[in-house]
Scaffold this motif. Structure first.
Motif, PDB file in Angstrom:
ATOM      1  N   ALA A  47       0.841  -1.206   0.000  1.00 25.21           N
ATOM      2  CA  ALA A  47       0.000   0.000   0.000  1.00 25.21           C
ATOM      3  C   ALA A  47       0.873   1.252   0.000  1.00 25.21           C
ATOM      4  O   ALA A  47       0.592   2.227  -0.719  1.00 25.21           O
ATOM      5  CB  ALA A  47      -0.928  -0.008   1.214  1.00 25.21           C
ATOM      6  N   GLN A  48       1.941   1.214   0.784  1.00 26.29           N
ATOM      7  CA  GLN A  48       2.835   2.377   0.852  1.00 26.29           C
ATOM      8  C   GLN A  48       3.539   2.603  -0.482  1.00 26.29           C
ATOM      9  O   GLN A  48       3.730   3.745  -0.909  1.00 26.29           O
ATOM     10  CB  GLN A  48       3.853   2.180   1.989  1.00 26.29           C
ATOM     11  CG  GLN A  48       4.670   3.417   2.313  1.00 26.29           C
ATOM     12  CD  GLN A  48       3.841   4.574   2.834  1.00 26.29           C
ATOM     13  OE1 GLN A  48       2.734   4.378   3.354  1.00 26.29           O
ATOM     14  NE2 GLN A  48       4.328   5.801   2.662  1.00 26.29           N
ATOM     15  N   SER A  49       3.913   1.511  -1.149  1.00 20.79           N
ATOM     16  CA  SER A  49       4.600   1.667  -2.445  1.00 20.79           C
ATOM     17  C   SER A  49       3.663   2.269  -3.485  1.00 20.79           C
ATOM     18  O   SER A  49       4.083   3.088  -4.310  1.00 20.79           O
ATOM     19  CB  SER A  49       5.157   0.330  -2.930  1.00 20.79           C
ATOM     20  OG  SER A  49       4.128  -0.525  -3.376  1.00 20.79           O
ATOM     21  N   HIS A  50       2.378   1.879  -3.445  1.00 24.39           N
ATOM     22  CA  HIS A  50       1.395   2.506  -4.353  1.00 24.39           C
ATOM     23  C   HIS A  50       1.346   4.018  -4.094  1.00 24.39           C
ATOM     24  O   HIS A  50       1.337   4.829  -5.027  1.00 24.39           O
ATOM     25  CB  HIS A  50      -0.001   1.919  -4.124  1.00 24.39           C
ATOM     26  CG  HIS A  50      -0.148   0.479  -4.494  1.00 24.39           C
ATOM     27  ND1 HIS A  50       0.775  -0.218  -5.229  1.00 24.39           N
ATOM     28  CD2 HIS A  50      -1.177  -0.402  -4.231  1.00 24.39           C
ATOM     29  CE1 HIS A  50       0.352  -1.471  -5.397  1.00 24.39           C
ATOM     30  NE2 HIS A  50      -0.815  -1.597  -4.807  1.00 24.39           N
ATOM     31  N   LEU A 110     -11.940  -3.432  -2.511  1.00 26.55           N
ATOM     32  CA  LEU A 110     -11.332  -2.471  -3.447  1.00 26.55           C
ATOM     33  C   LEU A 110     -11.412  -1.060  -2.875  1.00 26.55           C
ATOM     34  O   LEU A 110     -10.469  -0.268  -3.021  1.00 26.55           O
ATOM     35  CB  LEU A 110     -12.026  -2.548  -4.807  1.00 26.55           C
ATOM     36  CG  LEU A 110     -11.764  -3.843  -5.585  1.00 26.55           C
ATOM     37  CD1 LEU A 110     -12.714  -3.950  -6.777  1.00 26.55           C
ATOM     38  CD2 LEU A 110     -10.310  -3.926  -6.059  1.00 26.55           C
ATOM     39  N   ALA A 111     -12.522  -0.746  -2.195  1.00 23.79           N
ATOM     40  CA  ALA A 111     -12.636   0.554  -1.530  1.00 23.79           C
ATOM     41  C   ALA A 111     -11.572   0.701  -0.455  1.00 23.79           C
ATOM     42  O   ALA A 111     -10.992   1.781  -0.278  1.00 23.79           O
ATOM     43  CB  ALA A 111     -14.028   0.709  -0.916  1.00 23.79           C
ATOM     44  N   MET A 112     -11.288  -0.389   0.263  1.00 23.84           N
ATOM     45  CA  MET A 112     -10.257  -0.326   1.310  1.00 23.84           C
ATOM     46  C   MET A 112      -8.888  -0.001   0.714  1.00 23.84           C
ATOM     47  O   MET A 112      -8.137   0.805   1.278  1.00 23.84           O
ATOM     48  CB  MET A 112     -10.189  -1.657   2.055  1.00 23.84           C
ATOM     49  CG  MET A 112     -11.264  -1.825   3.094  1.00 23.84           C
ATOM     50  SD  MET A 112     -10.904  -3.310   4.055  1.00 23.84           S
ATOM     51  CE  MET A 112     -12.267  -3.264   5.204  1.00 23.84           C
ATOM     52  N   VAL A 113      -8.546  -0.635  -0.401  1.00 21.97           N
ATOM     53  CA  VAL A 113      -7.268  -0.334  -1.057  1.00 21.97           C
ATOM     54  C   VAL A 113      -7.246   1.136  -1.485  1.00 21.97           C
ATOM     55  O   VAL A 113      -6.278   1.872  -1.237  1.00 21.97           O
ATOM     56  CB  VAL A 113      -7.041  -1.267  -2.268  1.00 21.97           C
ATOM     57  CG1 VAL A 113      -5.799  -0.837  -3.055  1.00 21.97           C
ATOM     58  CG2 VAL A 113      -6.911  -2.728  -1.817  1.00 21.97           C
ATOM     59  N   GLN A 114      -8.316   1.562  -2.109  1.00 22.71           N
ATOM     60  CA  GLN A 114      -8.444   2.945  -2.587  1.00 22.71           C
ATOM     61  C   GLN A 114      -8.305   3.940  -1.417  1.00 22.71           C
ATOM     62  O   GLN A 114      -7.558   4.923  -1.499  1.00 22.71           O
ATOM     63  CB  GLN A 114      -9.827   3.081  -3.229  1.00 22.71           C
ATOM     64  CG  GLN A 114      -9.953   4.067  -4.352  1.00 22.71           C
ATOM     65  CD  GLN A 114     -11.400   4.129  -4.864  1.00 22.71           C
ATOM     66  OE1 GLN A 114     -12.291   3.444  -4.361  1.00 22.71           O
ATOM     67  NE2 GLN A 114     -11.632   4.953  -5.861  1.00 22.71           N
ATOM     68  N   MET A 115      -9.031   3.668  -0.324  1.00 17.75           N
ATOM     69  CA  MET A 115      -9.006   4.560   0.843  1.00 17.75           C
ATOM     70  C   MET A 115      -7.621   4.584   1.487  1.00 17.75           C
ATOM     71  O   MET A 115      -7.127   5.638   1.890  1.00 17.75           O
ATOM     72  CB  MET A 115     -10.048   4.103   1.864  1.00 17.75           C
ATOM     73  CG  MET A 115     -11.486   4.360   1.442  1.00 17.75           C
ATOM     74  SD  MET A 115     -12.669   3.383   2.398  1.00 17.75           S
ATOM     75  CE  MET A 115     -12.404   4.014   4.037  1.00 17.75           C
ATOM     76  N   GLU A 116      -7.021   3.416   1.586  1.00 19.44           N
ATOM     77  CA  GLU A 116      -5.708   3.322   2.243  1.00 19.44           C
ATOM     78  C   GLU A 116      -4.666   4.132   1.478  1.00 19.44           C
ATOM     79  O   GLU A 116      -3.891   4.897   2.064  1.00 19.44           O
ATOM     80  CB  GLU A 116      -5.289   1.849   2.332  1.00 19.44           C
ATOM     81  CG  GLU A 116      -4.129   1.586   3.238  1.00 19.44           C
ATOM     82  CD  GLU A 116      -4.396   1.905   4.697  1.00 19.44           C
ATOM     83  OE1 GLU A 116      -3.436   2.305   5.390  1.00 19.44           O
ATOM     84  OE2 GLU A 116      -5.549   1.762   5.168  1.00 19.44           O
ATOM     85  N   VAL A 117      -4.653   3.996   0.151  1.00 20.79           N
ATOM     86  CA  VAL A 117      -3.688   4.740  -0.660  1.00 20.79           C
ATOM     87  C   VAL A 117      -3.999   6.237  -0.619  1.00 20.79           C
ATOM     88  O   VAL A 117      -3.105   7.076  -0.426  1.00 20.79           O
ATOM     89  CB  VAL A 117      -3.669   4.201  -2.109  1.00 20.79           C
ATOM     90  CG1 VAL A 117      -2.824   5.087  -3.018  1.00 20.79           C
ATOM     91  CG2 VAL A 117      -3.155   2.759  -2.130  1.00 20.79           C
ATOM     92  N   ALA A 118      -5.280   6.587  -0.777  1.00 22.95           N
ATOM     93  CA  ALA A 118      -5.666   8.004  -0.784  1.00 22.95           C
ATOM     94  C   ALA A 118      -5.300   8.681   0.539  1.00 22.95           C
ATOM     95  O   ALA A 118      -4.724   9.781   0.560  1.00 22.95           O
ATOM     96  CB  ALA A 118      -7.168   8.127  -1.049  1.00 22.95           C
TER      97      ALA A 118
END
Length: 281
Positions: A47-50, A110-118
Motif C-alpha cells: 500500500a505504501q509503495s502505491h 477495493l474501496a479499502m485499497v483505494q481509501m488506504e492509498v488516498a
C-alpha cells in the motif's frame, strides 16, 4: 528498516471508538483467520509503495477530484485492480491479502485499497455503506464526489445513485435528504462488520458452517451486542450440531431483537432444542 505492522488483538477492538479501529490492520487480522501465515508487513509495504509512486504527481495537483482521478488511474488502469465480476462470491474477494495479490476484489475490499492509498497521500476518502454495492466519497467544494471502486472508481451522479438505492428501499426513490443520509461516511467498525457479513453469507451459501460461524463470531468481537451476529452464529452452530452454543446464541438474539421478523420461527426452534435437551437429560 521501518517499524513492523502490528495487528490488533481481537479482544481489544470492542472497546475502541468506531473510527479508531484500524482499518487495514483489522482487515488483515480477518484474513489471518483463513491464512495463518499471512505477512501483514508485506501488504502494508505494498500500500505504501502505491502511495509513494503517486506522491510527486498528487502533490503537484491542487483540486481533490483531480488528485482522486490520478489515484484511480494508477490503481485501476495501471496496476489493474478490478472488480471480480465473474466470481463475485469467491471468498478471496473479501480477504485483503488476496486482493493485493490478485488485484481482484469486491466493492468493499477495493474501496479499502483505494481509501488506504488516498489517505496516505492526504486525500480524505471515506467509505459509504450504500445498499447493494459499497461506494466511496470525497468532499468537494459544492458537496461530495461519489465513486464506485468495483467499476474502476467511476463517478456516480445523483440520479444513478437514486436508481441504485431504489430496489433496496421498497421501490421508493430517495429524496435529497434521504440520499445524503444514505451517503453518510461509514465508520471503520461498520466497514469491517459489513466485510464479515459478506463472508458469512458466502460461507453459509457454500455450507461451510465452521467458517460461517467464525465470521459471525468476529462480528461479535467488533460489536458484542449485535443481534444478527448471534442469530447467524447460532444457526451455524445448529448446522454443526453444536446445540449448547446454538441455544445460547439464539436465546441471546431473541432477547436483543424480540420483535424481529424471524423471532417467532426461532422461538419455536429454541423450544424444540430445549425440549430435546430435557429428553436427553
Amino acid at each position: 528498516m521501518g517499524e513492523r505492522l502490528t495487528l490488533p488483538d481481537w479482544s481489544s477492538l470492542a472497546a475502541q471508538a468506531d473510527d479508531t479501529v484500524p482499518l487495514l490492520e483489522t482487515a488483515l487480522l480477518i484474513a489471518r483467520d483463513e491464512y495463518p501465515g499471512l505477512d501483514a508487513d508485506l501488504y502494508d509495504t505494498l500500500a505504501q509503495s502505491h502511495a509513494e509512486h503517486l506522491r510527486p504527481e498528487i502533490e503537484a495537483i491542487e483540486e481533490w477530484p483531480l488528485k482522486m482521478a490520478a489515484i484511480n488511474r494508477h490503481l485501476f488502469d495501471e496496476l489493474g485492480y478490478t472488480g471480480n465480476h465473474d466470481e463475485y462470491y469467491d471468498p478471496r474477494n473479501s480477504y485483503l491479502n488476496e486482493v493485493f495479490e490478485r488485484r481482484l476484489g469486491n466493492p468493499i475490499t477495493l474501496a479499502m485499497v483505494q481509501m488506504e492509498v488516498a489517505r496516505r497521500l492526504g486525500v480524505p476518502l471515506d467509505g459509504v455503506s450504500f445498499p447493494g454495492h459499497f461506494l466511496v466519497r470525497l468532499p468537494v467544494d459544492d458537496g461530495i464526489l461519489v465513486m464506485d471502486p468495483f467499476n474502476g472508481g467511476r463517478p456516480l451522479g445523483a440520479d444513478e445513485l437514486r436508481e441504485r438505492a431504489k430496489p433496496h428501499l421498497g421501490g421508493d426513490i430517495p429524496d435529497d435528504n434521504a440520499l445524503m443520509h444514505i451517503l453518510d461516511p461509514a465508520s471503520h467498525r461498520a466497514i469491517l462488520i459489513r466485510m464479515l457479513r459478506n463472508l458469512h453469507g458466502v460461507y453459509a451459501e457454500r455450507d461451510q458452517w465452521d467458517r460461517a460461524a467464525r465470521s459471525a463470531d468476529r462480528v461479535l468481537k467488533l460489536a458484542p451486542e449485535q443481534p444478527e451476529a448471534f442469530r447467524d452464529r447460532g444457526l451455524a452452530y445448529l448446522k454443526m450440531d453444536y446445540q449448547h452454543g446454538a441455544r445460547h446464541d439464539l436465546a441471546r438474539y431473541l432477547h436483543l431483537a424480540p420483535d424481529a421478523a424471524d423471532a417467532h420461527a426461532l422461538r419455536e426452534r429454541l423450544v424444540e432444542l430445549n425440549t430435546s435437551r430435557s429428553r436427553m437429560h
